[in-house]
Scaffold this motif. Structure first.
Motif, PDB file in Angstrom:
ATOM      1  N   GLN A  89       0.833  -1.211   0.000  1.00  0.00           N
ATOM      2  CA  GLN A  89       0.000   0.000   0.000  1.00  0.00           C
ATOM      3  C   GLN A  89       0.865   1.256   0.000  1.00  0.00           C
ATOM      4  OE1 GLN A  89      -2.891  -1.411  -1.130  1.00  0.00           O
ATOM      5  NE2 GLN A  89      -3.725   0.378  -0.146  1.00  0.00           N
ATOM      6  N   ARG A  90       1.960   1.234   0.747  1.00  0.00           N
ATOM      7  CA  ARG A  90       2.868   2.379   0.776  1.00  0.00           C
ATOM      8  C   ARG A  90       3.474   2.596  -0.613  1.00  0.00           C
ATOM      9  NH1 ARG A  90       6.794   0.710   4.073  1.00  0.00           N
ATOM     10  NH2 ARG A  90       5.324   0.630   5.786  1.00  0.00           N
ATOM     11  N   GLY A  91       3.850   1.521  -1.267  1.00  0.00           N
ATOM     12  CA  GLY A  91       4.400   1.606  -2.625  1.00  0.00           C
ATOM     13  C   GLY A  91       3.365   2.122  -3.619  1.00  0.00           C
ATOM     14  N   LEU A  92       2.127   1.673  -3.469  1.00  0.00           N
ATOM     15  CA  LEU A  92       1.066   2.165  -4.354  1.00  0.00           C
ATOM     16  C   LEU A  92       0.805   3.649  -4.147  1.00  0.00           C
ATOM     17  CD1 LEU A  92      -1.590  -0.704  -4.235  1.00  0.00           C
ATOM     18  CD2 LEU A  92      -0.239   0.013  -6.202  1.00  0.00           C
ATOM     19  N   SER A  93       0.885   4.099  -2.892  1.00  0.00           N
ATOM     20  CA  SER A  93       0.626   5.517  -2.626  1.00  0.00           C
ATOM     21  C   SER A  93       1.719   6.414  -3.199  1.00  0.00           C
ATOM     22  CB  SER A  93       0.461   5.769  -1.131  1.00  0.00           C
ATOM     23  OG  SER A  93       1.672   5.541  -0.461  1.00  0.00           O
ATOM     24  N   GLU A  94       2.909   5.861  -3.403  1.00  0.00           N
ATOM     25  CA  GLU A  94       4.019   6.644  -3.962  1.00  0.00           C
ATOM     26  C   GLU A  94       3.938   6.773  -5.479  1.00  0.00           C
ATOM     27  OE1 GLU A  94       7.482   4.673  -2.501  1.00  0.00           O
ATOM     28  OE2 GLU A  94       7.164   5.376  -0.448  1.00  0.00           O
ATOM     29  N   ILE A  95       3.090   5.972  -6.109  1.00  0.00           N
ATOM     30  CA  ILE A  95       2.940   6.042  -7.568  1.00  0.00           C
ATOM     31  C   ILE A  95       1.960   7.160  -7.892  1.00  0.00           C
ATOM     32  CG2 ILE A  95       2.160   4.830  -9.630  1.00  0.00           C
ATOM     33  CD1 ILE A  95       2.884   2.209  -8.230  1.00  0.00           C
ATOM     34  N   SER A  96       2.384   8.060  -8.755  1.00  0.00           N
ATOM     35  CA  SER A  96       1.499   9.158  -9.133  1.00  0.00           C
ATOM     36  C   SER A  96       0.607   8.716 -10.280  1.00  0.00           C
ATOM     37  CB  SER A  96       2.316  10.379  -9.559  1.00  0.00           C
ATOM     38  OG  SER A  96       2.997  10.108 -10.764  1.00  0.00           O
ATOM     39  N   SER A  97      -0.453   9.472 -10.518  1.00  0.00           N
ATOM     40  CA  SER A  97      -1.384   9.129 -11.594  1.00  0.00           C
ATOM     41  C   SER A  97      -0.727   9.281 -12.968  1.00  0.00           C
ATOM     42  CB  SER A  97      -2.644   9.985 -11.505  1.00  0.00           C
ATOM     43  OG  SER A  97      -2.306  11.350 -11.585  1.00  0.00           O
ATOM     44  N   GLU A  98       0.343  10.089 -13.068  1.00  0.00           N
ATOM     45  CA  GLU A  98       1.064  10.211 -14.330  1.00  0.00           C
ATOM     46  C   GLU A  98       1.740   8.895 -14.700  1.00  0.00           C
ATOM     47  OE1 GLU A  98       3.813  13.359 -13.705  1.00  0.00           O
ATOM     48  OE2 GLU A  98       2.276  14.886 -13.517  1.00  0.00           O
TER      49      GLU A  98
ATOM     50  N   ILE B 118     -12.259  -7.003 -11.780  1.00  0.00           N
ATOM     51  CA  ILE B 118     -12.774  -6.168 -12.863  1.00  0.00           C
ATOM     52  C   ILE B 118     -12.855  -4.699 -12.478  1.00  0.00           C
ATOM     53  CG2 ILE B 118     -14.817  -5.714 -14.288  1.00  0.00           C
ATOM     54  CD1 ILE B 118     -15.264  -8.751 -14.338  1.00  0.00           C
ATOM     55  N   TYR B 119     -13.314  -4.392 -11.273  1.00  0.00           N
ATOM     56  CA  TYR B 119     -13.587  -3.004 -10.919  1.00  0.00           C
ATOM     57  C   TYR B 119     -12.500  -2.317 -10.106  1.00  0.00           C
ATOM     58  CZ  TYR B 119     -18.135  -3.931 -12.803  1.00  0.00           C
ATOM     59  OH  TYR B 119     -19.145  -4.265 -13.642  1.00  0.00           O
ATOM     60  N   HIS B 120     -11.480  -3.023  -9.679  1.00  0.00           N
ATOM     61  CA  HIS B 120     -10.396  -2.378  -8.952  1.00  0.00           C
ATOM     62  C   HIS B 120      -9.084  -2.454  -9.725  1.00  0.00           C
ATOM     63  CE1 HIS B 120     -12.951  -3.033  -5.207  1.00  0.00           C
ATOM     64  NE2 HIS B 120     -12.979  -1.758  -5.490  1.00  0.00           N
ATOM     65  N   SER B 121      -9.163  -2.298 -11.030  1.00  0.00           N
ATOM     66  CA  SER B 121      -7.946  -2.325 -11.841  1.00  0.00           C
ATOM     67  C   SER B 121      -7.328  -0.932 -11.970  1.00  0.00           C
ATOM     68  CB  SER B 121      -8.246  -2.892 -13.229  1.00  0.00           C
ATOM     69  OG  SER B 121      -9.208  -2.096 -13.885  1.00  0.00           O
TER      70      SER B 121
ATOM     71  N   LEU C 107      -7.526   0.975  -6.527  1.00  0.00           N
ATOM     72  CA  LEU C 107      -6.676  -0.019  -5.879  1.00  0.00           C
ATOM     73  C   LEU C 107      -6.057   0.539  -4.604  1.00  0.00           C
ATOM     74  CD1 LEU C 107      -5.682  -2.898  -6.325  1.00  0.00           C
ATOM     75  CD2 LEU C 107      -3.733  -1.958  -7.555  1.00  0.00           C
ATOM     76  N   LYS C 108      -5.709   1.836  -4.618  1.00  0.00           N
ATOM     77  CA  LYS C 108      -5.142   2.475  -3.436  1.00  0.00           C
ATOM     78  C   LYS C 108      -6.146   2.520  -2.287  1.00  0.00           C
ATOM     79  CE  LYS C 108      -2.003   5.680  -5.786  1.00  0.00           C
ATOM     80  NZ  LYS C 108      -1.727   7.112  -6.050  1.00  0.00           N
ATOM     81  N   LYS C 109      -7.408   2.766  -2.605  1.00  0.00           N
ATOM     82  CA  LYS C 109      -8.447   2.918  -1.580  1.00  0.00           C
ATOM     83  C   LYS C 109      -9.041   1.590  -1.125  1.00  0.00           C
ATOM     84  CE  LYS C 109      -9.856   7.362  -3.428  1.00  0.00           C
ATOM     85  NZ  LYS C 109     -10.928   8.080  -4.135  1.00  0.00           N
ATOM     86  N   SER C 110      -9.041   0.603  -1.976  1.00  0.00           N
ATOM     87  CA  SER C 110      -9.727  -0.652  -1.693  1.00  0.00           C
ATOM     88  C   SER C 110      -8.913  -1.557  -0.771  1.00  0.00           C
ATOM     89  CB  SER C 110     -10.016  -1.401  -2.994  1.00  0.00           C
ATOM     90  OG  SER C 110     -10.571  -2.661  -2.716  1.00  0.00           O
ATOM     91  N   LYS C 111      -9.604  -2.157   0.183  1.00  0.00           N
ATOM     92  CA  LYS C 111      -8.987  -3.167   1.037  1.00  0.00           C
ATOM     93  C   LYS C 111      -9.553  -4.547   0.709  1.00  0.00           C
ATOM     94  CE  LYS C 111      -7.654  -0.374   4.907  1.00  0.00           C
ATOM     95  NZ  LYS C 111      -7.537  -0.323   6.348  1.00  0.00           N
ATOM     96  N   MET C 112     -10.260  -4.644  -0.412  1.00  0.00           N
ATOM     97  CA  MET C 112     -10.894  -5.892  -0.781  1.00  0.00           C
ATOM     98  C   MET C 112      -9.861  -6.994  -1.031  1.00  0.00           C
ATOM     99  SD  MET C 112     -13.900  -6.631  -3.529  1.00  0.00           S
ATOM    100  CE  MET C 112     -14.890  -5.342  -2.824  1.00  0.00           C
TER     101      MET C 112
END
Length: 139
Positions: free
Chosen positions: A35-44, A100-103, A108-113
């Protein structure tokens, strides 16, 4: 080689379940780092891969088939239990929805599914392995 597999199907299934169990436990242990790694990725950075592409969704579906759904199918076929079928179907639907819906990265950053599914799968696989051991001992 096929005779060895044919005579020890339960052992091969238990080995497969142990491998998937290790994948799930590793994911659960590393979840905060992921999750920390995902948060460091920008939308660009996300624009490099189109998250809505059919090939990415198909890859996710194939990955989930081997990580989750094949075990659900094996558990249904081996146990023949209606409760196992219902639990497997519910986990399948949740996993399909997640794939399908958390791609997209922001979802993905927000989901804990994924975390919850990995935890439930770990429990499911553990119970299934215990069932296979007991069935092997009693037979």
């Amino acid at each position: 080689m096929m005779e060895l597999v044919r005579n020890n199907e339960e052992i091969v299934i238990i080995l497969y379940c142990c491998i998937i169990l290790e994948v799930n436990v590793s994911y659960l242990k590393d979840y905060k780092d992921i999750q920390r790694g995902l948060s460091e990725i920008s939308s660009e950075d996300e624009l490099v891969i189109n998250p809505n592409s059919l090939s990415l969704i198909l890859f996710g579906l194939m990955f989930n088939f081997f990580r989750r759904w094949l075990i659900y199918i094996l558990a249904i076929v081996i146990t023949g239990n209606i409760l196992v079928s219902m639990v497997s179907f519910i986990l399948f639907v949740i996993g399909l929805y997640d794939t399908i819906y958390h791609s997209r990265l922001e979802k993905l950053k927000k989901s804990k599914m994924g975390l919850y599914l990995a935890g439930l799968d770990t429990l499911y696989i553990s119970i299934f392995i215990i069932y296979l051991f007991i069935a092997r001992i009693l037979s």
